[in-house]
Write a protein that holds these residues in place. Structure first.
Motif, PDB file in Angstrom:
ATOM      1  N   HIS A   1      71.421  64.121 -18.644  1.00 48.12           N
ATOM      2  CA  HIS A   1      71.309  65.480 -19.183  1.00 48.12           C
ATOM      3  C   HIS A   1      72.123  65.636 -20.474  1.00 48.12           C
ATOM      4  O   HIS A   1      71.653  66.211 -21.456  1.00 48.12           O
TER       5      HIS A   1
ATOM      6  N   SER B   1      66.764  72.650 -25.508  1.00 50.78           N
ATOM      7  CA  SER B   1      65.586  71.785 -25.647  1.00 50.78           C
ATOM      8  C   SER B   1      65.690  70.543 -24.772  1.00 50.78           C
ATOM      9  O   SER B   1      64.777  70.207 -24.016  1.00 50.78           O
ATOM     10  N   GLY B   2      66.829  69.851 -24.867  1.00 57.07           N
ATOM     11  CA  GLY B   2      67.023  68.621 -24.083  1.00 57.07           C
ATOM     12  C   GLY B   2      66.940  68.900 -22.594  1.00 57.07           C
ATOM     13  O   GLY B   2      66.342  68.119 -21.839  1.00 57.07           O
ATOM     14  N   SER B   3      67.501  70.037 -22.182  1.00 57.24           N
ATOM     15  CA  SER B   3      67.490  70.396 -20.768  1.00 57.24           C
ATOM     16  C   SER B   3      66.062  70.655 -20.287  1.00 57.24           C
ATOM     17  O   SER B   3      65.702  70.295 -19.166  1.00 57.24           O
TER      18      SER B   3
ATOM     19  N   TYR C   1      63.393  57.858 -25.791  1.00 51.14           N
ATOM     20  CA  TYR C   1      63.340  59.204 -26.369  1.00 51.14           C
ATOM     21  C   TYR C   1      61.971  59.584 -26.930  1.00 51.14           C
ATOM     22  O   TYR C   1      61.494  60.686 -26.670  1.00 51.14           O
ATOM     23  N   PRO C   2      61.312  58.667 -27.703  1.00 44.24           N
ATOM     24  CA  PRO C   2      59.977  59.056 -28.173  1.00 44.24           C
ATOM     25  C   PRO C   2      59.024  59.359 -27.010  1.00 44.24           C
ATOM     26  O   PRO C   2      58.235  60.299 -27.078  1.00 44.24           O
TER      27      PRO C   2
ATOM     28  N   THR D   1      60.477  74.934 -29.182  1.00 43.80           N
ATOM     29  CA  THR D   1      60.832  74.382 -27.874  1.00 43.80           C
ATOM     30  C   THR D   1      61.488  75.425 -26.988  1.00 43.80           C
ATOM     31  O   THR D   1      61.953  75.116 -25.912  1.00 43.80           O
TER      32      THR D   1
ATOM     33  N   MET E   1      59.832  60.548 -24.100  1.00 42.31           N
ATOM     34  CA  MET E   1      60.227  61.883 -23.614  1.00 42.31           C
ATOM     35  C   MET E   1      59.607  62.965 -24.485  1.00 42.31           C
ATOM     36  O   MET E   1      59.065  63.943 -23.993  1.00 42.31           O
ATOM     37  N   LEU E   2      59.717  62.761 -25.794  1.00 43.73           N
ATOM     38  CA  LEU E   2      59.253  63.780 -26.731  1.00 43.73           C
ATOM     39  C   LEU E   2      57.743  63.967 -26.609  1.00 43.73           C
ATOM     40  O   LEU E   2      57.236  65.084 -26.588  1.00 43.73           O
TER      41      LEU E   2
ATOM     42  N   TYR F   1      68.293  76.179 -15.600  1.00 46.90           N
ATOM     43  CA  TYR F   1      68.675  74.825 -15.150  1.00 46.90           C
ATOM     44  C   TYR F   1      69.938  74.333 -15.867  1.00 46.90           C
ATOM     45  O   TYR F   1      70.893  73.873 -15.268  1.00 46.90           O
TER      46      TYR F   1
ATOM     47  N   PHE G   1      73.020  63.313 -22.588  1.00 44.80           N
ATOM     48  CA  PHE G   1      72.401  62.563 -23.696  1.00 44.80           C
ATOM     49  C   PHE G   1      71.153  63.281 -24.219  1.00 44.80           C
ATOM     50  O   PHE G   1      70.892  63.294 -25.422  1.00 44.80           O
ATOM     51  N   MET G   2      70.420  63.874 -23.292  1.00 53.07           N
ATOM     52  CA  MET G   2      69.210  64.608 -23.711  1.00 53.07           C
ATOM     53  C   MET G   2      69.597  65.814 -24.572  1.00 53.07           C
ATOM     54  O   MET G   2      68.941  66.121 -25.559  1.00 53.07           O
ATOM     55  N   GLN G   3      70.680  66.478 -24.174  1.00 51.20           N
ATOM     56  CA  GLN G   3      71.146  67.634 -24.958  1.00 51.20           C
ATOM     57  C   GLN G   3      71.510  67.200 -26.365  1.00 51.20           C
ATOM     58  O   GLN G   3      71.169  67.844 -27.346  1.00 51.20           O
TER      59      GLN G   3
ATOM     60  N   ARG H   1      70.562  64.462 -27.963  1.00 51.95           N
ATOM     61  CA  ARG H   1      69.415  63.917 -28.691  1.00 51.95           C
ATOM     62  C   ARG H   1      68.527  65.028 -29.256  1.00 51.95           C
ATOM     63  O   ARG H   1      68.007  64.933 -30.350  1.00 51.95           O
ATOM     64  N   TYR H   2      68.356  66.106 -28.485  1.00 53.67           N
ATOM     65  CA  TYR H   2      67.443  67.169 -28.904  1.00 53.67           C
ATOM     66  C   TYR H   2      68.172  68.420 -29.392  1.00 53.67           C
ATOM     67  O   TYR H   2      67.597  69.501 -29.429  1.00 53.67           O
TER      68      TYR H   2
ATOM     69  N   MET I   1      77.080  54.175 -23.372  1.00 56.19           N
ATOM     70  CA  MET I   1      76.291  54.126 -24.625  1.00 56.19           C
ATOM     71  C   MET I   1      74.817  53.822 -24.350  1.00 56.19           C
ATOM     72  O   MET I   1      74.488  53.051 -23.469  1.00 56.19           O
ATOM     73  N   ILE I   2      73.953  54.438 -25.114  1.00 58.64           N
ATOM     74  CA  ILE I   2      72.516  54.199 -24.959  1.00 58.64           C
ATOM     75  C   ILE I   2      72.139  53.002 -25.853  1.00 58.64           C
ATOM     76  O   ILE I   2      72.520  52.923 -27.013  1.00 58.64           O
TER      77      ILE I   2
ATOM     78  N   ILE J   1      63.305  69.329 -21.520  1.00 60.73           N
ATOM     79  CA  ILE J   1      62.570  68.063 -21.438  1.00 60.73           C
ATOM     80  C   ILE J   1      62.960  67.328 -20.158  1.00 60.73           C
ATOM     81  O   ILE J   1      62.112  66.840 -19.414  1.00 60.73           O
ATOM     82  N   LEU J   2      64.256  67.272 -19.906  1.00 60.02           N
ATOM     83  CA  LEU J   2      64.729  66.588 -18.698  1.00 60.02           C
ATOM     84  C   LEU J   2      64.168  67.269 -17.456  1.00 60.02           C
ATOM     85  O   LEU J   2      63.706  66.607 -16.522  1.00 60.02           O
TER      86      LEU J   2
END
Lengths: 462, 81
Positions: free
Chosen positions: A210, B34-36, B11-12, A224, B14-15, A152, A212-214, A216-217, B1-2, B38-39
């Motif tokens: 996407h 990892s972020g990908s 975010y929590p 993971t 999501m986690l 993905y 921001f998620m990258q 953040r994590y 900006m978030i 979760i999304l």
């Protein structure tokens, strides 16, 4: 013993790699790749994909050739040879979009056969004329219930990001893939898109959120790396369907590019233009080429003279708008012998990637049996100040035979190039042209183009 | 900006959602990120609902269009016979 050379672009996948056996490509499947390859063939997926012309056909070699380490190798397969290798950074918007759609169609069919793609990069797709073809036979693995769609992220970075940039900002941004071989970083894509990244659900989710998620994590450690039972099969189908829809909705921008209208404003009369076409064909008759490169081919007016005779022709142009138009035309005609590609001949596509060997330069993919260099020389010599001797040297690397049009300085198109520069090119004469090109080629013929002062030359490699 | 609210809540959540799904090692040779992941888990959840509705809608509409075109098909077949 046959000569076996490893392919420098194939080293990342532990399940197999590509080699060249006596000049032809072959794919080696390692012991680690046995399970996936057997599943591809046994599930009926290979037959289904090859039958629809989505996956390159192959045959299995009866035995592992001498000179290969026998114990680590499961099988060696020989894919059908492709006429020409091209890369995503040489494609126009619609080519990259069609390659993305092919990848998603392959994934959809794979799921129906209990398989999935383990990677989804545009380098897994090649073009045969207008038609995209998935070429990585080892990109498949058995689908496990609950597993995510692993590529993905790769799909978003290598397909979606450049497509959004080209569609929403500028067609020329596709060449960013030359620098970002593993895809355009999503944070960069988000920054470049600016507000356009949040206009529409597709860029908002697959790029903006996407990225921001990258971020953040990014530091999330350990486990993971993958998980089972996390995402339902329906969820994967829905995600692929959503990506398919996003890409189908993307359109190239209505962008005016400098050379797109060239044939509407050419200095030729219609009869001169026809005379030039006849001249080119007459010269080509003698050579009977199997591979033609049309350098500076614009929208493919002269390339189609060859492709419609089933002679494989690569039409290069440095104006991405022309490449787009040429591809759309080839697609409409379902022309499998015409491949339009982006190429700036003053800065030809270099070799890139690991050790500068992973992806070949354009000149190392030649020489072509015949190179057309029509109405280009004045742009290179007068517009870019490249001496005639250096043009001849470059073309001798690219061409076994050359059909070249000499445009004299008095020509209105040449004069336009000199308006602001003045005539600082005393050596740009037909006499000097003949002298310099005679060092690299043998001049076979000269056909004056009626009513234009220009001449067509046929030359063969000296 | 978030916004800070997003940081504190989004975010929590999501986690937790991500960790709630049982996972096992199933690595690929490319890093899925990892972020990908979760999304993707979130998107797949939402899109699955949309996709199911869409599939049923197509089935339903094709059912009606089949019914309405049934008589014409039958007459075509008769002509062939």
């Amino acid at each position: 013993m046959q000569k076996i050379n490893p392919n420098p672009s194939s080293f990342r996948d532990p399940e197999g790699y590509v080699v060249s056996i006596a000049g032809s490509p072959a794919r080696v499947i390692t012991a680690a790749g046995k399970r996936s390859y057997d599943a591809l063939m046994g599930s009926g997926l290979y037959d289904a994909l090859a039958g629809r012309g989505l996956l390159v056909e192959h045959r299995e070699m009866e035995s592992i050739p001498d000179g290969m380490s026998q114990n680590q190798i499961y099988k060696v397969i020989v894919p059908k040879k492709l006429p020409f290798v091209s890369y995503p950074y040489e494609w126009c918007f619609s080519q990259l979009r069609d390659a993305a759609i092919t990848t998603l169609e392959v994934q959809e069919m794979a799921l129906k056969h209990g398989m999935t793609l383990k990677d989804a990069s545009p380098f897994n797709v090649m073009f045969v004329g207008y038609k995209p073809l998935f070429i990585d036979t080892l990109s498949f693995e058995p689908y496990e219930e609950g597993a995510p769609w692993k590529p993905y992220r790769q799909f978003c970075e290598t397909f979606l990001a450049p497509l959004f940039l080209m569609s929403k900002l500028d067609l020329r941004l596709g060449s960013a893939l030359k620098h970002f071989l593993d895809g355009i970083p999503l944070d960069l894509c988000r920054k470049l898109l600016g507000k356009k990244a949040i206009m529409g659900l597709a860029p908002l989710t697959h790029i903006w959120v996407h990225s921001f998620m990258q971020k953040r994590y990014a530091d999330t450690s350990s486990e993971t790396g993958g998980y089972k039972k996390g995402i339902s099969r329906k969820g994967i189908e829905a995600l692929i369907d959503n990506l398919h829809g996003c890409i189908n909705r993307l359109k190239p921008p209505r962008q005016k590019t400098p050379w797109r209208e060239y044939y509407a404003h050419t200095s030729y009369s219609e009869s001169s233009f026809l005379a030039k076409k006849e001249g080119v064909l007459k010269l080509a008759e003698r050579i009977k080429p199997k591979m033609v490169w049309d350098i500076g081919g614009n929208t493919g007016e002269f390339s189609t003279l060859f492709s419609e005779r089933k002679i494989y022709t690569v039409c290069f142009d440095g104006d991405i708008g022309c490449v787009e138009e040429c591809y759309i035309g080839a697609k409409k005609r379902r022309d499998k012998s015409l491949l339009p590609l982006f190429l700036d001949i003053t800065n030809p596509t270099p070799a890139v990637g690991w050790q500068n060997e992973e992806r070949e330069s354009i000149l190392s993919r030649g020489p072509a049996d015949l190179v057309l260099f029509l109405a280009v020389i004045h742009h290179i010599a007068l517009g870019h100040n490249v001496p005639l001797s250096m043009i001849a040297k470059m073309l001798s690397q690219a061409a076994k035979n050359l059909a070249i049009e000499f445009v004299p300085k008095e020509d209105p198109q040449a004069q336009r190039l000199l308006i602001n520069k003045g005539d600082i090119f005393p050596d740009y004469t037909e006499e000097n042209f003949r002298r310099e090109f005679s060092k690299a080629f043998r001049i076979e013929d000269r056909i004056p183009i009626e009513g234009s002062g220009r001449s067509l030359y046929l030359m063969s490699g000296a | 900006m978030i916004s800070p609210v997003m940081n504190k809540i989004f975010y929590p959540v999501m986690l937790i959602l991500f960790l709630a799904v049982s996972y096992d090692r199933a690595y690929g040779y490319i890093d899925p990120g990892s972020g990908s992941l979760i999304l993707q888990a979130l998107l797949a959840g939402v899109l699955a609902v949309v996709f199911t509705v869409k599939t049923w809608w197509h089935k339903l509409s094709s059912l009606f269009s089949k019914k309405s075109s049934c008589s014409t098909d039958a007459s075509k077949n008769n002509l062939k016979d």
